[in-house]
Design a protein around this motif. Structure first.
Motif, PDB file in Angstrom:
ATOM      1  N   VAL A 140       0.836  -1.229  -0.037  1.00  0.00           N
ATOM      2  CA  VAL A 140       0.029   0.105   0.018  1.00  0.00           C
ATOM      3  C   VAL A 140       0.832   1.243  -0.028  1.00  0.00           C
ATOM      4  O   VAL A 140       0.655   2.278  -0.532  1.00  0.00           O
ATOM      5  N   THR A 141       1.861   1.298   0.813  1.00  0.00           N
ATOM      6  CA  THR A 141       2.656   2.564   0.981  1.00  0.00           C
ATOM      7  C   THR A 141       3.500   2.801  -0.252  1.00  0.00           C
ATOM      8  O   THR A 141       3.698   3.964  -0.775  1.00  0.00           O
ATOM      9  N   ALA A 146       0.832   3.823  -3.021  1.00  0.00           N
ATOM     10  CA  ALA A 146       0.291   5.127  -2.632  1.00  0.00           C
ATOM     11  C   ALA A 146       1.432   6.275  -2.943  1.00  0.00           C
ATOM     12  O   ALA A 146       0.753   7.436  -3.091  1.00  0.00           O
ATOM     13  N   THR A 149      -1.526   8.223  -7.920  1.00  0.00           N
ATOM     14  CA  THR A 149      -2.436   7.194  -7.314  1.00  0.00           C
ATOM     15  C   THR A 149      -3.930   7.754  -6.429  1.00  0.00           C
ATOM     16  O   THR A 149      -4.612   7.098  -6.479  1.00  0.00           O
ATOM     17  N   ALA A 150      -3.874   8.848  -5.909  1.00  0.00           N
ATOM     18  CA  ALA A 150      -4.773   9.525  -5.445  1.00  0.00           C
ATOM     19  C   ALA A 150      -5.868   9.702  -6.182  1.00  0.00           C
ATOM     20  O   ALA A 150      -7.042   9.072  -6.010  1.00  0.00           O
ATOM     21  N   ALA A 157      -7.242   6.085  -7.329  1.00  0.00           N
ATOM     22  CA  ALA A 157      -7.694   5.455  -6.053  1.00  0.00           C
ATOM     23  C   ALA A 157      -9.424   6.012  -5.904  1.00  0.00           C
ATOM     24  O   ALA A 157     -10.188   5.295  -5.524  1.00  0.00           O
ATOM     25  N   LEU A 160      -6.039   2.728   0.424  1.00  0.00           N
ATOM     26  CA  LEU A 160      -5.034   3.362  -0.534  1.00  0.00           C
ATOM     27  C   LEU A 160      -5.148   4.750  -0.863  1.00  0.00           C
ATOM     28  O   LEU A 160      -4.117   5.495  -0.971  1.00  0.00           O
ATOM     29  N   ALA A 167      -2.311   7.446   0.061  1.00  0.00           N
ATOM     30  CA  ALA A 167      -1.792   8.367  -1.003  1.00  0.00           C
ATOM     31  C   ALA A 167      -1.990   9.848  -0.662  1.00  0.00           C
ATOM     32  O   ALA A 167      -1.139  10.762  -0.997  1.00  0.00           O
TER      33      ALA A 167
END
Length: 315
Positions: free
Chosen positions: A60-61, A64, A69-70, A73, A89, A93
């Motif tokens: 996840v890190t 993100a 990614t944001a 997601a 996620l 992010a």
């Protein structure tokens, strides 16, 4: 907010020597797909990861961290509003965005807590929050957040590393202190973990993090190999114990083992134990990590390669 368009042509090349995915090829594949807006690959990856909390936190890190990614997601969450994975996620992010100055930290804190409420057993939203607080929060909030992670998974690898990095910075201007609290914390964590836990390496991490802080404040030379930080009696005991643990318990499967091996190889190189460092460099291959090779303000890949070449006699 509209998601970004897919990049034109080939994606930017990533130096595999400093790739945060390390040797997780499934993670690298999902990250590349996410860069093109194909969030289904990340969905499948996180579903397969399940409750392997160290691996989930790592994946996840890393996913993100990418600047796109944001947005993707959010697209995933719009498509699947009940997806806890998408919520986690997106929250992590946003942590990275806040650390880049792109979001307000308080809103990101709320997002992490909301994600945590959707999947109460998962330490990963709390890991995201700890990553934020390690840089922006006060000490009490850092400790409280760390305890939320530990309550869900007591031996969380990344969370312990974040705590060591933060604790090492306390009383930075006071100079060397062999009784500094970061050493006690690392020793405690190593002792309370199971015998096969990679937290056994944490005292070495604490030693490197203190060097980073001391060098940044002028108490140690900028070249770690020229420092006496790794050759005192206490330091040698820490390095020997960690190296002996690695010889007995080497884990091929832990998702962040290469982080530990980089810290241990760095320590052995600085200690002047070339043969032991060489054995570690063989295991690391090309998978260098920024920490601790960048300490205190160095090009990490150049520092890694110079140390490796010297240890292996190829320089």
């Amino acid at each position: 907010m509209s998601p970004p368009p897919p990049p034109l042509g080939r994606g930017r090349k990533r130096d595999r020597g400093l790739d945060s995915a390390l040797d997780d090829t499934d993670l690298s594949t999902a990250r590349a797909a996410l860069a093109q807006g194909r969030w289904q690959a990340a969905r499948s990856l996180l579903a397969r990861t399940g409750d392997d909390w160290d691996r989930r936190g790592h994946r996840v890190t890393v996913l993100a961290h990418e600047p796109y990614t944001a947005a993707w997601a959010r697209e995933w969450l719009l498509a699947e509003p009940d997806s806890a994975d998408a919520s986690v996620l997106l929250a992590v992010a946003r942590v990275w965005r806040a650390l880049r100055g792109k979001e307000k930290p308080d809103r990101v804190r709320d997002a992490c807590r909301a994600a945590a409420a959707r999947i109460p057993a998962d330490p990963t939203p709390w890991l995201g929050l700890l990553l934020l607080e390690r840089h922006l929060g006060d000490q009490e909030e850092v400790v409280r957040t760390f305890e939320q992670v530990r309550a869900r998974y007591a031996d969380h690898h990344h969370a312990h590393h974040l705590m060591v990095a933060r604790l090492a910075e306390r009383r930075a201007d006071a100079g060397p202190d062999p009784l500094h609290e970061v050493y006690d914390f690392a020793a405690w964590a190593a002792e309370q973990a199971p015998a096969d836990s990679p937290l056994a390496i944490l005292p070495v991490v604490a030693h490197a993090e203190r060097y980073r802080v001391l060098a940044a404040h002028g108490f140690e030379p900028a070249d770690p190999a020229a420092s006496g930080h790794w050759v005192g009696r206490r330091a040698r005991q820490v390095m020997k114990a960690a190296f002996d643990w690695w010889l007995e318990w080497e884990h091929d499967g832990h998702p962040r083992r290469l982080v530990d091996l980089n810290f241990l190889a760095h320590a052995k190189f600085c200690e002047g134990r070339g043969a032991e460092a060489a054995a570690l460099f063989h295991r690391i291959g090309e998978h260098a990590t920024p920490e601790p090779w960048s300490y205190p303000d160095r090009d990490p890949l150049a520092a890694f390669r110079a140390a490796r070449d010297r240890a292996l006699g190829t320089g």
